[in-house]
Motif scaffolding. Structure first.
Motif, mmCIF file in Angstrom:
data_model
loop_
_atom_site.group_PDB
_atom_site.id
_atom_site.type_symbol
_atom_site.label_atom_id
_atom_site.label_comp_id
_atom_site.label_asym_id
_atom_site.label_seq_id
_atom_site.Cartn_x
_atom_site.Cartn_y
_atom_site.Cartn_z
ATOM 1 N N PHE A 1677 0.837 -1.202 0.000
ATOM 2 C CA PHE A 1677 0.000 0.000 0.000
ATOM 3 C C PHE A 1677 0.877 1.259 0.000
ATOM 4 C CE2 PHE A 1677 -2.315 3.403 2.097
ATOM 5 C CZ PHE A 1677 -3.493 3.416 1.356
ATOM 6 N N ALA A 1678 1.909 1.268 0.873
ATOM 7 C CA ALA A 1678 2.792 2.442 0.960
ATOM 8 C C ALA A 1678 3.439 2.697 -0.399
ATOM 9 C CB ALA A 1678 3.864 2.190 2.006
ATOM 10 N N CYS A 1679 3.824 1.594 -1.023
ATOM 11 C CA CYS A 1679 4.485 1.705 -2.315
ATOM 12 C C CYS A 1679 3.554 2.296 -3.358
ATOM 13 C CB CYS A 1679 4.879 0.305 -2.719
ATOM 14 S SG CYS A 1679 6.410 0.310 -3.537
ATOM 15 N N MET A 1680 2.306 1.765 -3.366
ATOM 16 C CA MET A 1680 1.328 2.250 -4.343
ATOM 17 C C MET A 1680 1.118 3.752 -4.168
ATOM 18 S SD MET A 1680 -0.091 -0.105 -6.311
ATOM 19 C CE MET A 1680 -1.764 0.370 -6.655
ATOM 20 N N GLU A 1681 0.970 4.162 -2.910
ATOM 21 C CA GLU A 1681 0.736 5.584 -2.630
ATOM 22 C C GLU A 1681 1.789 6.452 -3.303
ATOM 23 O OE1 GLU A 1681 -0.855 7.416 1.553
ATOM 24 O OE2 GLU A 1681 0.762 5.977 1.635
ATOM 25 N N LEU A 1682 3.035 6.047 -3.058
ATOM 26 C CA LEU A 1682 4.160 6.850 -3.548
ATOM 27 C C LEU A 1682 4.212 6.840 -5.072
ATOM 28 C CD1 LEU A 1682 7.534 6.748 -1.835
ATOM 29 C CD2 LEU A 1682 7.473 6.680 -4.273
ATOM 30 N N LEU A 1683 4.031 5.651 -5.653
ATOM 31 C CA LEU A 1683 4.163 5.544 -7.112
ATOM 32 C C LEU A 1683 3.036 6.299 -7.814
ATOM 33 C CD1 LEU A 1683 5.237 1.816 -7.310
ATOM 34 C CD2 LEU A 1683 6.678 3.808 -7.507
ATOM 35 N N VAL A 1684 1.820 6.171 -7.259
ATOM 36 C CA VAL A 1684 0.689 6.886 -7.871
ATOM 37 C C VAL A 1684 0.969 8.385 -7.829
ATOM 38 C CG1 VAL A 1684 -1.729 7.490 -7.589
ATOM 39 C CG2 VAL A 1684 -1.005 5.107 -7.384
ATOM 40 N N PHE A 1685 1.540 8.837 -6.704
ATOM 41 C CA PHE A 1685 1.836 10.270 -6.598
ATOM 42 C C PHE A 1685 2.774 10.712 -7.726
ATOM 43 C CE2 PHE A 1685 4.868 13.478 -5.149
ATOM 44 C CZ PHE A 1685 4.002 14.531 -4.943
ATOM 45 N N ILE A 1686 3.818 9.910 -7.947
ATOM 46 C CA ILE A 1686 4.775 10.303 -9.001
ATOM 47 C C ILE A 1686 4.079 10.333 -10.359
ATOM 48 C CG2 ILE A 1686 6.855 9.623 -10.237
ATOM 49 C CD1 ILE A 1686 7.983 8.574 -7.698
ATOM 50 N N LEU A 1687 3.291 9.286 -10.633
ATOM 51 C CA LEU A 1687 2.663 9.209 -11.967
ATOM 52 C C LEU A 1687 1.735 10.393 -12.192
ATOM 53 C CD1 LEU A 1687 1.929 5.415 -12.349
ATOM 54 C CD2 LEU A 1687 3.600 6.781 -13.563
ATOM 55 N N VAL A 1688 0.926 10.678 -11.159
ATOM 56 C CA VAL A 1688 -0.044 11.772 -11.338
ATOM 57 C C VAL A 1688 0.680 13.104 -11.440
ATOM 58 C CG1 VAL A 1688 -1.946 12.977 -10.249
ATOM 59 C CG2 VAL A 1688 -1.887 10.504 -10.227
ATOM 60 N N ARG A 1689 1.839 13.219 -10.762
ATOM 61 C CA ARG A 1689 2.611 14.451 -10.835
ATOM 62 C C ARG A 1689 3.045 14.716 -12.277
ATOM 63 N NH1 ARG A 1689 6.055 16.234 -6.899
ATOM 64 N NH2 ARG A 1689 6.288 18.438 -6.816
ATOM 65 N N HIS A 1690 3.441 13.646 -12.963
ATOM 66 C CA HIS A 1690 3.974 13.850 -14.327
ATOM 67 C C HIS A 1690 2.920 13.675 -15.405
ATOM 68 C CE1 HIS A 1690 8.177 14.330 -13.214
ATOM 69 N NE2 HIS A 1690 7.869 13.562 -12.203
ATOM 70 N N LEU A 1691 1.897 12.894 -15.081
ATOM 71 C CA LEU A 1691 0.813 12.716 -16.074
ATOM 72 C C LEU A 1691 -0.503 13.029 -15.371
ATOM 73 C CD1 LEU A 1691 2.056 9.325 -17.536
ATOM 74 C CD2 LEU A 1691 2.104 11.502 -18.713
ATOM 75 N N PRO A 1692 -0.782 14.299 -15.184
ATOM 76 C CA PRO A 1692 -1.987 14.649 -14.409
ATOM 77 C C PRO A 1692 -3.256 14.052 -15.032
ATOM 78 C CG PRO A 1692 -0.877 16.624 -15.232
ATOM 79 C CD PRO A 1692 -0.055 15.462 -15.660
ATOM 80 N N GLN A 1693 -3.205 13.706 -16.345
ATOM 81 C CA GLN A 1693 -4.408 13.183 -16.997
ATOM 82 C C GLN A 1693 -4.840 11.848 -16.389
ATOM 83 O OE1 GLN A 1693 -1.459 13.910 -18.215
ATOM 84 N NE2 GLN A 1693 -1.472 14.388 -20.384
ATOM 85 N N LEU A 1694 -3.917 11.158 -15.703
ATOM 86 C CA LEU A 1694 -4.276 9.852 -15.134
ATOM 87 C C LEU A 1694 -5.256 10.007 -13.990
ATOM 88 C CD1 LEU A 1694 -0.802 8.113 -14.929
ATOM 89 C CD2 LEU A 1694 -2.610 7.702 -16.568
ATOM 90 N N ASN A 1695 -5.288 11.209 -13.420
ATOM 91 C CA ASN A 1695 -6.114 11.391 -12.233
ATOM 92 C C ASN A 1695 -7.573 11.519 -12.655
ATOM 93 O OD1 ASN A 1695 -7.328 12.152 -9.923
ATOM 94 N ND2 ASN A 1695 -5.860 13.752 -9.401
ATOM 95 N N THR A 1696 -8.375 10.514 -12.303
ATOM 96 C CA THR A 1696 -9.768 10.524 -12.778
ATOM 97 C C THR A 1696 -10.520 11.711 -12.201
ATOM 98 O OG1 THR A 1696 -10.103 8.986 -10.980
ATOM 99 C CG2 THR A 1696 -10.031 8.072 -13.199
ATOM 100 N N LYS A 1697 -10.155 12.099 -10.973
ATOM 101 C CA LYS A 1697 -10.879 13.225 -10.359
ATOM 102 C C LYS A 1697 -10.759 14.466 -11.217
ATOM 103 C CE LYS A 1697 -11.059 12.075 -5.486
ATOM 104 N NZ LYS A 1697 -9.914 11.363 -4.925
ATOM 105 N N VAL A 1698 -9.552 14.679 -11.740
ATOM 106 C CA VAL A 1698 -9.334 15.883 -12.565
ATOM 107 C C VAL A 1698 -10.250 15.826 -13.787
ATOM 108 C CG1 VAL A 1698 -7.688 17.109 -14.016
ATOM 109 C CG2 VAL A 1698 -6.964 16.185 -11.821
ATOM 110 N N LYS A 1699 -10.313 14.624 -14.351
ATOM 111 C CA LYS A 1699 -11.105 14.508 -15.578
ATOM 112 C C LYS A 1699 -12.564 14.821 -15.310
ATOM 113 C CE LYS A 1699 -8.320 11.105 -17.943
ATOM 114 N NZ LYS A 1699 -8.217 9.682 -18.214
#
Length: 2036
Positions: A1677-1699
């Motif tokens: 879980f800790a790992c997922m949190e961190l990795l998702v943060f990096i991905l969304v930081r560089h590819l904000p389009q991945l964040n469904t909330k934004v969409k």
């Protein structure tokens, strides 16, 4: 105003405007004319000359004002000098007529003055052209002079000065007349006239020889008389006259000497003459005794004036003269201060000392270069030892024969004070460059100074102590030895009172200097001081002869100890509290008993002891606020309360024992007030009543018969009121002597002997040496200050009583005493009101206000202006603390009424200031309703021409109102402005105060209008032009302060309306002011330049240079701008100026210029810095910077003949030597160098590219100047001055960092820095010598590691030079703590040791990196072999890849131990305060417990590289396996401890240490921490987890891993750089791998245990059977949190909330930068690993997210690239898809259905993303197809064989085949090949059926449409391969049909012979390919092939002819052999990773 801009005066326009505006119009026209005449065409001017002359002469009689007449005269003179001179005599006669006129009415005066001005201007401009008319003119002027009033006298003298200047020697016949008639005016009652005559005589002495020969004495006497009762302006002018005349008498000008045979004066005569002024004043040369007996002392004004004259005298003669004659000059000035007339009273003696010190400082400090200063220091030393020998002779003369000796001793103390003070200042200003002076045994400076510590006089002893403090601050390595020496002497000479006193002064002074020495002193010295002090206090009672000295000395030392700060005092506090308690009686009873006992002497000792104790307490409270806990304050209060009780008994004791105890009692009171003012008043609330009684009695002079006044009033009044109080004198270069002339008691008579404790206190800013005022004044000052602190806490009843008492005191006193009492009371009231305002409390009820108001109002009409100022200030402060509108209204109304009725000057000035102060403190809003009345009254008062004082005060108040009202004043701007202009045009220039206040008003008005000034409306234009006219008038004023006001107004204007300020005239004007003799003007000019340089540096420099060019035409500009431009002048000023504000502004100005110009004018700025740095101290004393010219003359100069003796006074600028740049300036230049490098780096990378620089034509690039840069850094790094060495090393480090990787184009494989190895080594070596201060060694270590790590040097032997330096330092570190000769504090040692360890760590990190790179590269042949045979021999030098590591290897065992010890220390030091008990009491490996706070900082800056190094070392040695054998690992433990720890434990310890340090740091890296530390820490973790031990550890403790990941996540939230994010992902990956390995081991061990195949219990991994992952405990879980943060930081389009958010606009996929792409790829590949850490159920929890993210990344990053390469994130995503789909989970039965749906929906997503879409034109379909293919191949048919999906996939392939893009087709064929080949026929068959027909069609089409490009050819080749595969796959019976598709297609590609040779390359390629394939297929399927060929004869013939052609020519064969590979190599597409 625009109408005024015409060559002729526009008389129509003039007639139309109102009377009031005409003067402004005329002035504006004259201004225009002044600019235009010079630039206009001469013929135009001549045409209009007649009319112009008429208009101008007409203006003479129109009564013009002062500025107008000046301009008018200038214009007329210019007009004649440009045009014809026919009518000049007529005009001259006309002017003479006016001057002769008998009309004496005031109305006619301006006309007369204008005529006088015109005459002066004519002669100044045209001089001898006016022929012989001058005698009449001069006589005429002299006649007028007799009858003129003061304004006329001033103007006539000014004119005479101009006449003399213009005529030069031609007017010799009139010189005596002028002198006789004018000289008496030197004692004129008008100060302005005295200034004017001084200037006139100064002009006269240029030519009139008699003035400095026969008339020399009488002129001197006149000057002395002129100084009596003078003001500052007169003193400056007269001093200039006197000094210049004296200098001329000594060294006459060449020309004058040639004409007449002159007897020159000798130096002794001249000095004797000047000394009479200093000692006897203007009373003539009566050397008779009578005068002496009367003892009339010299008036202070004369003494101060003569002092200035001495400085002018020496300055005029120049630095070289001073150097040659310094000994004579020194002995002369020291004789002055030993003369009985100069020291009649103590205060007079102090004043004389101040004057002499000023003379020495102003000449020595400014005129001599560093080397000459050292020689001067030597002379001073000799003078001191000579005096000291004389004193010792008297002291040791026991017989008493030498009666006169006693007087000599008392006189010698003053000589000593002056000499020692100057010596101290000299050493301090030289700083470390003074070391030759200290070290030279022939001078014996330290012995000489310490010998004075035994002088009988306290003043001399204190001065010697101060001088030692200066030495120690300048050369900190002397501090500890000096302390030891003094301590030793005190112990040895305990029985001599002088020794006890002198050496304790010295120790106290040295301790006080420690805070200026950053390296400090060893902690043990504190203990030493305490023991000496205790010993002195204990033994004080034993010997009554020494009691007093020992008591004073003991407490003085303890007070000085406190300045060392809490870290040291903490240890001695309990002892101190005990000592303090024991000094005072414990109870009332003891006090009574004491009173009954003591005799006078006991009481004196007791009082001194108690004063000392209180003084030490005060020092404690001031310097150790951190130790002041509630408890400590409580324990301090006991003795303090005793002291307060004792105070009330003292008067009775004095009655009994005599008045000589008064001083000691006053000292106790002073100390008591001082300490109470520092403590919170709440702590002594109980004693308020008694205390206030004491305080009030103190400053109302109740028990004091002297009329002593406080010195604080000025500082309590507002700074802006300085113009009214004259305190702007504080801001002049002569401040230290002008202070004597201030009206309050003993002003400026500060001296160390008044309060010995000041020797260890901090010196107030701006002072050179502490100057406490005499005790009487200090006590009153302290009481006033304490009153201000206590008053806000007193009850209203008591406040009322005190205020009433004040009124009563004032009433009782009479005359002078009343003034004194009133001054003190007002200061106290102001202090109290200020206290109230700061505490935000109110004054009290109505009666308190009434009483206060009555007190204040009474003083508003006091005749003393300072009291009026104070009363106004108090009124404002009262309004502020009362803050009620009615009260304010009442106050304002009182002043209004008074101003309307009063006629006397005093009350009008007082009440007008009251209005200003009300507005100032209540602000525009609070006093808005009175604004109109205030303004109208003040405007009226300002026009009162009868009293200039009223005008001054009214205008000052008006300025305050304008300032405080802000925008509310906007309505009154126009009338105020027109008044200001009118006054500027009419008030005589001699009333400078009025002009200064007008300047303040103008500035305030400009601020009020503010940015509106940019507008173009009519009113705004008028306001703006009025402001500009006002500034122009003030700029032309003769007074420096008015000019300064003009500059600040223009600066304001430039801020608001930059376009309208004309820089071309402003900048030259500012440059001229830079050489002004007036500090305020220089300050204003530099402040303005600073602002201009911020915006328009280039223009500023250009205009300054234009001034330098103009200087050729106009010689009277006194400015030295050479080709170095304004920058050079500013650098030169840095050497001369001592004012802090000014120097800071110069630094800023140069900084702004540097920022905007350095890159464009690189060579120029580098040369500037180089010139400054090249002036090392080796150069002579007074150096001419231009060396070139001097070299030729040097032979001639050797024989100094008489001629050269005269040249000292030549007018020509070049002979005035300027001083070589001083060390402070050189340090600044070195800093500039670093800034230039940084600026170049930010501007353009080409600056660091030699190849570009050589080819580039664009200007100069930094890299071309590399040798200069290295040379400058080298010069700085090897200088005497420590600060400069630091700056030089910093520059060197910057150069290495920036240039390390710049290649040398001529020698490939080498870098350009290589050739500077020797310089770098030589620059570093001195920094490692044993006597170098720690901070420099530490910096040098840093540079060493940068140099070694930069990889510049490839040869081991060359590296060894620098390497040995580090090795030697390492040996020093290993030597351990107790190095015998410790000079600096322990924290300095800590700093040095840690710097060494850090440097080694950095080198080791680089070495390991090189080693790793070398290991990872495949072994390749010697690199030079490929290039050229001749270079073989070079290969010997090429570094073996592990060379650097071979240098570090031998030191590693000891290094690793030290590194671990250091990390252990650091870990302990970072513990929060509440764990401080856990710290080892004996300190750590490298710090001692006493210096823990400073040590923390050093550890903080050096732990990170060490951590990285330790991690590398642990990794490379398998956690220190070889270390196992050694006993304890920490060096700090005793060797006897048995090695009890197991290897596992030590691994655990080290893991915990490193992880602990890292996590602590990463949790919250301070914002100021450099990013390199973060990187080092992350790299260390990465390296650590690379080793198996660490992997096990982190995997076993899952919570630790989770915590680490959470901390990293937080780090990412706060730190942005990509490098950090990449490094974080690396750490995450290592953590995941560790967990995977652990799982793997568990699984294998479990499988071994359960040979039985039954699964029992839940599967291994996270998630158990339920699949739940607990946040906070789950690693995944800790790992997922961190990795998702990096991905969304560089590819904000991945964040469904934004969409989903309504504001979201669809983002077009952005191409990621290369680093971001790497990061995303890395993240994706880690994501794919996560499911393997989970149980099947757990993996089902995360897989949906993981797959969603991976497909999302694929969709967002799959964009077409130019070269068709696959972006890193895409290949990572594809790899991840494969990893997941092929993972063992697919075979898990328990999750089968979930798994199926997951895989299917992922494929569905990919298909959906692949749909063609207009919003994404650059989607890379190839990557999408690859993904689809991956699904098909990895997941198998049963999962993805669903019809819907199958159809989608087929559509995608079909689209790709029909896309028409050859690259896509080729790729599609390749993918189909793999699908068709799939082992499961069920999967591949539908695809073959659907897609094969399309394929065949496409290939058939190529016959007609042959390929044009390589890509198309390749597509066809790939297609044919698929077809071949299908043929191979077919059943035997279908083979013929299949071949029938393939073979004809291939044959159709063949060309016939004729076509073949003309065909394009690609076509030929296709032919060859087809032929080869046919020749291969034939033999494979011979039967079927035959059938097919046989069926179609035309095919057969084509084939045969092709084969024949192929075999026919062997050449063709060879060609074919060679072309074959090229065909194959035509870009075959390979993915970087093979996914299949």
């Amino acid at each position: 105003m625009e109408l005024a801009h015409s060559l002729l005066l526009n008389e129509d326009a003039l007639a139309q405007i109102t009377e009031a505006k005409r003067p402004v119009f005329i002035f504006e026209w004259l201004r225009f004319l002044d600019k235009v005449l010079v630039a206009a065409n001469k013929t135009d001017v001549k045409e209009k000359q007649k009319k112009l002359v008429e208009q101008l002469t007409g203006l003479i009689s129109s009564a013009p004002g002062p500025p107008t007449r000046k301009l008018l005269a200038k214009n007329l003179a210019t007009l004649y000098s440009i045009g014809d001179t026919f009518t000049v005599f007529q005009t001259l006669d006309k002017c003479n007529e006016i001057i002769k006129s008998k009309d004496d009415t005031p109305a006619y005066l301006p006309t007369k003055l204008a005529a006088v001005a015109c005459v002066g201007a004519f002669y100044e401009k045209m001089g001898r052209m006016l022929g012989s008319s001058f005698p009449d003119t001069i006589n005429n002027l002299l006649k007028a002079l007799k009858s003129a009033e003061s304004q006329g006298r001033g103007e006539i003298l000014l004119s005479l000065q101009k006449v003399l200047c213009g005529l030069g020697g031609a007017a010799a016949s009139c010189h005596r007349d002028i002198y006789k008639n004018a000289r008496s005016l030197l004692t004129d009652r008008s100060m302005a006239v005295r200034c004017a005559i001084a200037k006139c005589l100064l002009e006269l002495q240029n030519e009139a020889v008699f003035m400095w020969t026969t008339e020399l004495e009488s002129l001197a006497t006149l000057c002395f008389k002129a100084l009596e009762g003078s003001n500052y302006g007169v003193r400056v002018s007269v001093a200039k006259l006197l000094g210049t005349v004296m200098a001329t008498a000594l060294m006459p000008k060449q020309a004058a000497v040639m004409r007449q045979n002159v007897k020159r004066a000798t130096l002794d005569e001249v000095l004797e003459l000047m000394s009479t002024g200093f000692l006897r004043g203007g009373s003539g040369f009566l050397k008779s005794g009578g005068e002496m007996l009367k003892g009339a002392s010299v008036s202070r004004e004369v003494r101060v004036g003569v002092t200035q004259a001495y400085v002018v005298f020496v300055t005029t003669l120049g630095g070289q003269w001073l150097e040659r004659n310094f000994a004579t000059f020194l002995s002369h000035v020291l004789d002055l201060v030993s003369h009985p007339r100069a020291t009649q009273t103590h205060v007079e003696a102090v004043y004389s000392r101040r004057c002499v010190s000023f003379m020495l400082r102003a000449t020595l400090g400014g005129l001599l270069g560093e080397k000459a200063q050292i020689a001067a220091g030597k002379e001073i030393c000799q003078a001191i030892s000579k005096q000291m020998r004389a004193v010792e002779a008297v002291v040791n003369d026991l017989t008493g024969e030498n009666k006169a000796g006693a007087a000599d001793v008392s006189a010698s103390q003053h000589v000593m004070v002056c000499a020692l003070k100057e010596l101290g200042s000299l050493v301090q200003s030289l700083s470390a460059t003074a070391s030759p002076l200290i070290q030279d045994p022939s001078i014996g400076l330290l012995e000489t100074v310490t010998s004075v510590l035994l002088h009988p006089s306290m003043a001399a002893r204190l001065a010697a102590a101060w001088c030692l403090r200066c030495v120690a601050v300048a050369l900190p390595y002397q501090l500890t030895p000096l302390l030891d020496r003094c301590a030793e002497r005190i112990n040895n000479l305990k029985s001599s009172p002088e020794a006890v006193s002198g050496y304790s002064f010295a120790m106290a002074a040295l301790l006080g200097g420690v805070h200026q020495c950053p390296l400090g002193i060893p902690h043990s010295k504190g203990k030493l001081v305490v023991s000496i002090a205790e010993d002195l206090l204990r033994s004080a009672a034993q010997n009554s002869r020494l009691s007093l000295q020992r008591t004073q000395a003991g407490w003085l030392l303890l007070g000085a100890l406190m300045t060392l700060g809490p870290a040291l005092v903490r240890y001695h506090l309990p002892k101190m509290l005990l000592l303090w308690r024991n000094v005072f009686p414990r109870s009332q009873k003891e006090l009574e008993a004491e009173k009954a006992r003591g005799d006078a002497f006991t009481w004196q000792v007791t009082l001194e002891g108690r004063a000392g104790a209180l003084c030490a307490m005060r020092s404690f409270v001031a310097h150790c606020p951190e130790l002041l806990t509630e408890d400590v304050i409580r324990r301090l209060m006991t003795p303090i309360e005793c002291a307060m009780t004792m105070m009330s008994h003292v008067p009775s004791i004095i009655k009994v024992h005599g008045a000589h105890l008064k001083a000691s009692a006053a000292m106790v009171r002073l100390r008591l007030y001082d300490i109470l003012a520092l403590l919170p008043p709440k702590t002594y609330e109980g004693s308020f009543n008694a205390l206030l009684r004491e305080l009030v009695a103190e400053f109302t002079l109740t028990d004091n018969s002297a009329n002593t006044t406080t010195s604080l009033l000025r500082s309590l009044c507002h700074y802006d009121d300085s113009v009214l109080m004259g305190s702007w004198l504080q801001e002049t270069d002569h401040k230290s002597i002008e202070d004597q002339l201030q009206p309050n008691s003993a002003s400026g008579s500060g001296a160390l002997e008044h309060d010995p404790s000041s020797i260890y206190l901090r010196v107030p800013v701006g002072e050179a040496i502490p100057g406490p005022l005499p005790l009487g004044v200090s006590v009153i000052d302290a009481s006033v200050a304490l009153f201000g602190v206590v008053f806000p806490h007193v009850s209203f009843k008591h406040r009322l009583q005190m205020l009433d008492h004040f009124a009563e005191c004032i009433k009782q006193a009479k005359g002078v005493r009343q003034q004194a009492v009133q001054l003190n009371i007002f200061t106290a009231v102001l202090s109290a009101l200020k206290g109230l305002a700061e505490n935000k409390s109110t004054l009290g009820p109505e009666e308190v206000r009434k009483s206060a108001l009555a007190l204040v109002m009474g003083a508003l009409d006091n005749p003393n202006p300072i009291l009026r100022c104070a009363a106004g200030e108090a009124l404002g402060r009262m309004a502020q603390v009362v803050g009620e509108a009615t009260f304010i209204a009442r106050m304002a109304q009182t002043s209004f009424d008074k101003l309307k009725s009063a006629r006397d000057v005093v009350s009008r000035t007082g009440h007008s200031l009251a209005l200003g102060c009300l507005h100032r403190y209540v602000g525009g809003i609070g006093s808005g309703q009175h604004l109109k009345t205030s303004v109208s009254i003040l405007l009226a008062l300002a026009q009162d021409g009868s009293s200039h004082e009223v005008q001054t005060w009214a205008l000052h108040s008006l300025a305050l109102i304008v300032d405080s009202s802000g925008p509310m004043y906007r309505g009154y701007v126009e009338p105020t402005l027109s008044l200001v202009l009118t006054l500027l045009l009419t008030v005589p220039p001699s009333h400078t105060e009025v002009h200064q206040c007008l300047g303040r008003c103008l500035g305030a008005l400009i601020t009020t209008v503010g940015p509106e000034l940019q507008g173009n409306g009519a009113t705004i234009s008028t306001i703006r032009s009025s402001c500009l006219v006002g500034c122009a008038i003030m700029q032309d004023h003769s007074d420096s302060l008015v000019q300064a006001a003009a500059i600040s107004c223009l600066q304001q204007l430039h801020m608001f309306a930059p376009r309208h300020v004309n820089l071309s005239s402003l900048v030259p004007c500012l440059c001229v002011h830079l050489c002004s003799s007036h500090l305020l003007l220089r300050r204003a000019a530099v402040a303005c330049l600073r602002q201009l340089a911020q915006r328009e540096a280039a223009e500023v420099c250009e205009y300054a240079m234009s001034l330098a060019k103009k200087k050729g035409d106009n010689t009277n500009i006194n400015l030295n701008i050479t080709e170095t431009g304004l920058e050079g002048v500013l650098f030169g000023m840095l050497d001369r100026e001592t004012d802090r504000k000014l120097c800071a502004d110069i630094h800023d100005t140069l900084g702004h210029m540097l920022s905007s110009l350095a890159v464009e004018k690189l060579s120029h700025w580098l040369k500037l810095c180089k010139d400054v740095l090249a002036a090392t101290t080796e150069v002579g004393g007074a150096v001419v910077v231009k060396v070139e010219r001097d070299e030729e003359d040097s032979e001639k100069n050797n024989e100094t003949d008489d001629d050269t003796m005269f040249t000292g006074l030549g007018d020509d600028e070049k002979s005035k030597p300027s001083v070589a740049p001083r060390w402070v300036t050189r340090v600044f230049a070195a800093d500039c160098l670093c800034r230039i490098i940084l600026l170049c780096e930010n501007a353009d990378k080409a600056h660091f590219d030699l190849a570009a620089a050589r080819s580039a034509k664009k200007g100069d690039l930094l890299v071309r100047h590399l040798s200069d840069l290295i040379r400058m850094a080298f010069m700085a790094a090897t200088d005497h001055s420590n600060q400069l060495r630091m700056a030089g090393l910093q520059a060197l480090e910057d150069i290495i960092k920036k240039f390390a990787s710049v290649p040398e184009p001529e020698f490939p494989g080498h870098v350009i820095l290589e050739q500077y190895q020797a310089n770098v080594g030589a620059a570093l070596r001195p920094a490692f010598s044993p006597d170098t201060p720690s901070d420099i060694t530490a910096k040098a270590c840093q540079v060493c590691s940068t140099w070694i790590g930069s990889g510049v040097v490839s040869d081991l032997n060359d590296l060894r030079r620098v390497h040995t330096l580090l090795v030697s330092s390492l040996d020093k570190v290993q030597a351990g703590k107790g190095s015998s000769s410790q000079l600096y504090s322990e924290s300095a040692t800590t700093m040095e040791k840690l710097a060494v360890l850090k440097a080694w760590a950095e080198v080791y990190v680089v070495a390991m990196k090189i080693k790793k790179e070398a290991e990872s590269e495949p072994a390749k042949p010697v690199k030079s072999g490929e290039e050229d045979e001749d270079e073989e021999d070079l290969s010997v030098d090429v570094l073996p890849p592990d060379s650097l590591i071979t240098l570090v290897q031998p030191e590693l065992p000891s290094l690793s131990r030290l590194w671990l010890a250091m990390l252990r220390d650091y870990a302990l030091l970072t513990l929060p305060a509440e764990f401080s008990s856990q710290l080892p009491p004996e300190g750590g490996a490298f710090y001692t417990p006493e210096t823990i706070d400073t040590a923390r900082l050093h550890y903080r800056s050096s732990w990170a590289p060490v951590l990285h190094a330790v991690a590398l070392w642990l990794n490379s040695t398998g956690f220190g396996v070889e270390d196992k054998l050694e006993s304890p690992s920490a060096p700090s433990k005793a060797a006897g401890v048995p090695p009890s720890k197991t290897f596992e434990d030590s691994v655990k310890d080290r893991m915990h240490l490193i992880l602990g340090v890292s996590i602590e740091f990463l949790c919250f890296p301070r914002p100021e921490v450099p990013i390199e530390h973060v990187m080092s820490c992350l790299q260390a973790l990465c390296t650590l987890f690379d080793s198996p031990c660490a992997k096990m550890h982190i995997a076993e403790d899952q919570l630790l891993a989770v915590e680490l990941l959470n901390v990293l996540h937080r780090l990412l939230l706060t730190r942005d750089p990509l490098a950090v994010q990449l490094q974080v992902t690396a750490v995450v990956q290592e953590t995941i791998r560790a967990a995977q390995d652990q799982l793997q081991q568990q699984r294998t061990s479990r499988n071994k245990d359960e040979e039985v195949e039954k699964e029992s219990g839940p599967g291994l991994g996270e998630g158990g059977d339920t699949g739940e992952l607990v946040p906070g405990k789950s690693l995944v879980f800790a790992c997922m949190e961190l990795l998702v943060f990096i991905l969304v930081r560089h590819l904000p389009q991945l964040n469904t909330k934004v969409k989903e958010s309504p504001s979201h606009a669809a983002l077009r996929p952005q191409r990621l930068s290369e680093d971001s792409a790497r990061l995303v790829a890395h993240t994706v590949s880690i994501l794919a690993e996560l499911p393997s850490l989970c149980t099947p159920a757990g993996s089902m929890t995360i897989l949906p997210t993981v797959l969603f993210l991976i497909t999302g990344v694929l969709k967002e990053t799959a964009l077409k690239t130019k070269d068709n390469s696959v972006p890193a994130p895409v290949s990572a995503a594809l790899q991840a898809i494969k990893t997941i789909i092929t993972s063992p989970l697919a075979r898990e039965e328990s999750i089968k259905t979930q798994w199926t749906t997951l895989v299917r929906s992922s494929l569905a997503s990919v298909l959906e993303y692949s749909q063609p879409d207009d919003s994404r034109p650059d989607l890379d379909n190839v990557s999408m197809l690859t993904a689809i293919t991956l699904f098909l191949l990895s997941a198998g048919g049963e999962l993805v064989g669903v019809t819907v999906l199958q159809k989608g996939c087929m559509d995608q392939y079909r689209n790709a085949l029909n896309s028409g893009d050859p690259w896509m087709e080729a790729r599609c064929y390749q993918l189909l090949l793999s699908v068709f080949q799939h082992c499961s026929r069920a999967l591949s068959t539908p695809y073959i059926h659907t897609l094969a027909p399309i394929l065949v069609e496409k290939l058939k089409a190529a016959e007609t449409n042959r390929p044009q490009t390589n890509a198309e050819l390749q597509a066809i080749q790939e297609g044919i391969r698929v077809l071949e595969l299908l043929v191979g796959m077919g059943e035997e019976q279908n083979r013929v049909q299949l071949l029938a598709l393939l073979v004809p297609t291939l044959i159709s590609y063949l060309l016939d012979e004729t076509a073949f040779y003309s065909a394009p390359v690609v076509s030929k390629g296709l032919h060859e390919f087809a032929l080869q394939n046919l020749m291969r297929i034939g033999p494979l399927y011979p039967a079927a092939f035959k059938i097919v060929i046989g069926a179609a004869p035309e095919l057969k013939t084509r084939l045969e002819s092709a084969i024949r052609a192929n075999q026919a020519s062997s050449k063709a064969k060879a060609a074919a052999r060679q072309t074959q590979p090229t065909v194959q190599a035509a870009p075959t597409i390979k993915l970087k990773t093979s996914f299949f």
